[in-house]
Design a protein around this motif. Structure first.
Motif, PDB file in Angstrom:
ATOM      1  N   GLY A  57       0.799  -1.211   0.000  1.00  0.00           N
ATOM      2  CA  GLY A  57       0.000   0.000   0.000  1.00  0.00           C
ATOM      3  C   GLY A  57       0.830   1.258   0.000  1.00  0.00           C
ATOM      4  O   GLY A  57       2.068   1.222  -0.069  1.00  0.00           O
ATOM      5  N   ILE A  58       0.135   2.381   0.088  1.00  0.00           N
ATOM      6  CA  ILE A  58       0.735   3.712   0.118  1.00  0.00           C
ATOM      7  C   ILE A  58       0.234   4.424   1.369  1.00  0.00           C
ATOM      8  O   ILE A  58      -0.972   4.446   1.642  1.00  0.00           O
ATOM      9  CB  ILE A  58       0.309   4.551  -1.118  1.00  0.00           C
ATOM     10  CG1 ILE A  58       0.655   3.839  -2.431  1.00  0.00           C
ATOM     11  CG2 ILE A  58       0.922   5.948  -1.052  1.00  0.00           C
ATOM     12  CD1 ILE A  58       2.105   3.777  -2.762  1.00  0.00           C
ATOM     13  N   VAL A  59       1.147   5.006   2.128  1.00  0.00           N
ATOM     14  CA  VAL A  59       0.773   5.757   3.329  1.00  0.00           C
ATOM     15  C   VAL A  59       0.062   7.039   2.906  1.00  0.00           C
ATOM     16  O   VAL A  59       0.577   7.821   2.115  1.00  0.00           O
ATOM     17  CB  VAL A  59       2.016   6.089   4.186  1.00  0.00           C
ATOM     18  CG1 VAL A  59       1.640   6.990   5.355  1.00  0.00           C
ATOM     19  CG2 VAL A  59       2.686   4.807   4.662  1.00  0.00           C
ATOM     20  N   LEU A  60      -1.158   7.212   3.422  1.00  0.00           N
ATOM     21  CA  LEU A  60      -1.940   8.418   3.153  1.00  0.00           C
ATOM     22  C   LEU A  60      -1.683   9.492   4.197  1.00  0.00           C
ATOM     23  O   LEU A  60      -1.655  10.679   3.879  1.00  0.00           O
ATOM     24  CB  LEU A  60      -3.434   8.092   3.125  1.00  0.00           C
ATOM     25  CG  LEU A  60      -3.911   7.176   2.009  1.00  0.00           C
ATOM     26  CD1 LEU A  60      -5.394   6.862   2.181  1.00  0.00           C
ATOM     27  CD2 LEU A  60      -3.652   7.810   0.654  1.00  0.00           C
ATOM     28  N   ASN A  80      -5.392   8.815  19.539  1.00  0.00           N
ATOM     29  CA  ASN A  80      -5.050   7.582  18.831  1.00  0.00           C
ATOM     30  C   ASN A  80      -3.640   7.058  19.102  1.00  0.00           C
ATOM     31  O   ASN A  80      -3.308   5.982  18.630  1.00  0.00           O
ATOM     32  CB  ASN A  80      -5.196   7.781  17.320  1.00  0.00           C
ATOM     33  CG  ASN A  80      -6.630   7.902  16.904  1.00  0.00           C
ATOM     34  OD1 ASN A  80      -7.450   7.078  17.279  1.00  0.00           O
ATOM     35  ND2 ASN A  80      -6.944   8.920  16.128  1.00  0.00           N
ATOM     36  N   GLY A  81      -2.813   7.796  19.809  1.00  0.00           N
ATOM     37  CA  GLY A  81      -1.411   7.408  19.929  1.00  0.00           C
ATOM     38  C   GLY A  81      -0.763   7.570  18.565  1.00  0.00           C
ATOM     39  O   GLY A  81      -1.219   8.353  17.739  1.00  0.00           O
ATOM     40  N   ALA A  82       0.286   6.795  18.294  1.00  0.00           N
ATOM     41  CA  ALA A  82       0.898   6.834  16.969  1.00  0.00           C
ATOM     42  C   ALA A  82       0.006   6.042  16.015  1.00  0.00           C
ATOM     43  O   ALA A  82      -0.510   4.987  16.386  1.00  0.00           O
ATOM     44  CB  ALA A  82       2.303   6.246  17.022  1.00  0.00           C
ATOM     45  N   TRP A  83      -0.180   6.550  14.811  1.00  0.00           N
ATOM     46  CA  TRP A  83      -1.087   5.908  13.871  1.00  0.00           C
ATOM     47  C   TRP A  83      -0.638   6.113  12.433  1.00  0.00           C
ATOM     48  O   TRP A  83       0.089   7.056  12.130  1.00  0.00           O
ATOM     49  CB  TRP A  83      -2.518   6.411  14.050  1.00  0.00           C
ATOM     50  CG  TRP A  83      -2.664   7.900  13.908  1.00  0.00           C
ATOM     51  CD1 TRP A  83      -2.558   8.818  14.913  1.00  0.00           C
ATOM     52  CD2 TRP A  83      -2.901   8.637  12.715  1.00  0.00           C
ATOM     53  NE1 TRP A  83      -2.718  10.092  14.414  1.00  0.00           N
ATOM     54  CE2 TRP A  83      -2.930  10.005  13.061  1.00  0.00           C
ATOM     55  CE3 TRP A  83      -3.084   8.288  11.383  1.00  0.00           C
ATOM     56  CZ2 TRP A  83      -3.144  11.018  12.124  1.00  0.00           C
ATOM     57  CZ3 TRP A  83      -3.294   9.297  10.446  1.00  0.00           C
ATOM     58  CH2 TRP A  83      -3.334  10.636  10.825  1.00  0.00           C
ATOM     59  N   LEU A  84      -1.080   5.192  11.576  1.00  0.00           N
ATOM     60  CA  LEU A  84      -0.862   5.288  10.131  1.00  0.00           C
ATOM     61  C   LEU A  84      -2.176   5.008   9.426  1.00  0.00           C
ATOM     62  O   LEU A  84      -2.934   4.121   9.837  1.00  0.00           O
ATOM     63  CB  LEU A  84       0.140   4.234   9.642  1.00  0.00           C
ATOM     64  CG  LEU A  84       1.617   4.460   9.879  1.00  0.00           C
ATOM     65  CD1 LEU A  84       2.412   3.250   9.396  1.00  0.00           C
ATOM     66  CD2 LEU A  84       2.111   5.706   9.189  1.00  0.00           C
ATOM     67  N   LEU A  85      -2.423   5.731   8.365  1.00  0.00           N
ATOM     68  CA  LEU A  85      -3.549   5.462   7.481  1.00  0.00           C
ATOM     69  C   LEU A  85      -2.940   5.037   6.151  1.00  0.00           C
ATOM     70  O   LEU A  85      -2.188   5.798   5.538  1.00  0.00           O
ATOM     71  CB  LEU A  85      -4.430   6.699   7.299  1.00  0.00           C
ATOM     72  CG  LEU A  85      -5.642   6.537   6.378  1.00  0.00           C
ATOM     73  CD1 LEU A  85      -6.610   5.488   6.929  1.00  0.00           C
ATOM     74  CD2 LEU A  85      -6.344   7.865   6.170  1.00  0.00           C
ATOM     75  N   ILE A  86      -3.235   3.795   5.725  1.00  0.00           N
ATOM     76  CA  ILE A  86      -2.629   3.240   4.523  1.00  0.00           C
ATOM     77  C   ILE A  86      -3.710   2.884   3.501  1.00  0.00           C
ATOM     78  O   ILE A  86      -4.711   2.253   3.845  1.00  0.00           O
ATOM     79  CB  ILE A  86      -1.795   1.985   4.864  1.00  0.00           C
ATOM     80  CG1 ILE A  86      -0.664   2.363   5.817  1.00  0.00           C
ATOM     81  CG2 ILE A  86      -1.243   1.329   3.592  1.00  0.00           C
ATOM     82  CD1 ILE A  86       0.178   1.195   6.299  1.00  0.00           C
ATOM     83  N   ASP A  87      -3.466   3.305   2.265  1.00  0.00           N
ATOM     84  CA  ASP A  87      -4.325   2.921   1.148  1.00  0.00           C
ATOM     85  C   ASP A  87      -3.785   1.597   0.615  1.00  0.00           C
ATOM     86  O   ASP A  87      -2.675   1.534   0.088  1.00  0.00           O
ATOM     87  CB  ASP A  87      -4.260   3.995   0.060  1.00  0.00           C
ATOM     88  CG  ASP A  87      -5.097   3.664  -1.163  1.00  0.00           C
ATOM     89  OD1 ASP A  87      -5.583   2.514  -1.286  1.00  0.00           O
ATOM     90  OD2 ASP A  87      -5.254   4.563  -2.014  1.00  0.00           O
ATOM     91  N   GLU A 100       5.705   3.968   0.220  1.00  0.00           N
ATOM     92  CA  GLU A 100       5.159   2.648  -0.076  1.00  0.00           C
ATOM     93  C   GLU A 100       5.451   1.701   1.068  1.00  0.00           C
ATOM     94  O   GLU A 100       6.501   1.801   1.702  1.00  0.00           O
ATOM     95  CB  GLU A 100       5.793   2.083  -1.357  1.00  0.00           C
ATOM     96  CG  GLU A 100       5.366   2.795  -2.608  1.00  0.00           C
ATOM     97  CD  GLU A 100       5.908   2.133  -3.867  1.00  0.00           C
ATOM     98  OE1 GLU A 100       6.266   0.935  -3.825  1.00  0.00           O
ATOM     99  OE2 GLU A 100       5.972   2.818  -4.895  1.00  0.00           O
ATOM    100  N   VAL A 101       4.510   0.811   1.340  1.00  0.00           N
ATOM    101  CA  VAL A 101       4.730  -0.255   2.317  1.00  0.00           C
ATOM    102  C   VAL A 101       4.498  -1.584   1.618  1.00  0.00           C
ATOM    103  O   VAL A 101       3.734  -1.670   0.659  1.00  0.00           O
ATOM    104  CB  VAL A 101       3.815  -0.133   3.563  1.00  0.00           C
ATOM    105  CG1 VAL A 101       4.091   1.143   4.334  1.00  0.00           C
ATOM    106  CG2 VAL A 101       2.348  -0.213   3.185  1.00  0.00           C
ATOM    107  N   ARG A 102       5.159  -2.595   2.075  1.00  0.00           N
ATOM    108  CA  ARG A 102       5.014  -3.938   1.520  1.00  0.00           C
ATOM    109  C   ARG A 102       4.361  -4.837   2.562  1.00  0.00           C
ATOM    110  O   ARG A 102       4.595  -4.686   3.764  1.00  0.00           O
ATOM    111  CB  ARG A 102       6.369  -4.525   1.133  1.00  0.00           C
ATOM    112  CG  ARG A 102       7.048  -3.784   0.015  1.00  0.00           C
ATOM    113  CD  ARG A 102       6.392  -4.126  -1.316  1.00  0.00           C
ATOM    114  NE  ARG A 102       6.831  -3.223  -2.353  1.00  0.00           N
ATOM    115  CZ  ARG A 102       5.998  -2.591  -3.158  1.00  0.00           C
ATOM    116  NH1 ARG A 102       4.712  -2.741  -3.054  1.00  0.00           N
ATOM    117  NH2 ARG A 102       6.458  -1.793  -4.089  1.00  0.00           N
ATOM    118  N   MET A 103       3.554  -5.774   2.093  1.00  0.00           N
ATOM    119  CA  MET A 103       2.901  -6.711   2.990  1.00  0.00           C
ATOM    120  C   MET A 103       3.942  -7.388   3.880  1.00  0.00           C
ATOM    121  O   MET A 103       4.974  -7.840   3.401  1.00  0.00           O
ATOM    122  CB  MET A 103       2.153  -7.781   2.193  1.00  0.00           C
ATOM    123  CG  MET A 103       1.398  -8.764   3.078  1.00  0.00           C
ATOM    124  SD  MET A 103       0.437  -9.958   2.136  1.00  0.00           S
ATOM    125  CE  MET A 103       1.723 -11.048   1.593  1.00  0.00           C
ATOM    126  N   GLY A 104       3.672  -7.393   5.183  1.00  0.00           N
ATOM    127  CA  GLY A 104       4.552  -8.055   6.139  1.00  0.00           C
ATOM    128  C   GLY A 104       5.650  -7.180   6.685  1.00  0.00           C
ATOM    129  O   GLY A 104       6.343  -7.580   7.626  1.00  0.00           O
TER     130      GLY A 104
END
Length: 166
Positions: free
Chosen positions: A84-87, A95-102, A125-129
């Motif tokens: 995915g891609i970090v939005l 929420n503490g630390a958080w990421l929203l990923i598409d 970009e993030v990769r599965m795992g």
């Protein structure tokens, strides 16, 4: 293919070849998106339920819990469920630390309640795992629960149960 008659031009032969190739070539099939759980071991502290109201043990407010809370140890790696891609990313009192990923196909995942994220910024970009952060104690309005990842998934703007993905 040699011409069937002397009056067929090279252009007509080319068109015929292209037409035959188009009808004999199978259409490409879409590879289904792969998913995995965001933690190595899954224990649900609070299940997803977008239908009935539940009493929040911290705030005392009745609300719909359209996310899932997954138990984890503080500092445990939080993994990207799919490519995915970090939005967006942040760290706030709620929420503490958080990421929203598409994650594609209209699916967005909010990974919240972490202690730290993996220093991702919008557009990364993030990769599965891959490790995207480390577990904290969960969001501030869920301090009645033990340390957990608060995971909210939407598809085309509507919340969905994360367990339908993996």
């Amino acid at each position: 293919t040699p011409p069937a008659a002397d009056h067929i031009s090279a252009a007509q032969l080319l068109q015929q070849s292209l037409k035959e190739a188009a009808t004999s070539t199978p259409a490409p099939t879409e590879t289904p998106r792969r998913w995995q759980a965001p933690l190595r071991n899954i224990t649900v502290l609070q299940a997803y339920d977008a239908e009935k109201m539940v009493l929040n043990g911290t705030t005392g407010i009745w609300a719909i819990h359209d996310a899932v809370d997954l138990q984890c140890s503080p500092g445990e790696k939080i993994l990207a469920m799919s490519d995915g891609i970090v939005l967006a990313s942040g760290n706030d009192k709620l929420n503490g630390a958080w990421l929203l990923i598409d994650h594609g196909d209209g699916i967005e995942a909010l990974y919240a309640g972490m202690a730290v994220t993996g220093a991702y910024i919008p557009g990364d970009e993030v990769r599965m795992g891959s490790a995207i952060g480390y577990a904290g104690h969960g969001p501030a309005d869920e301090t009645d629960l033990s340390s957990h990842l608060h995971l909210r998934i939407t598809q085309n703007g509507h919340s969905i149960d994360p367990f339908t993905l993996w």
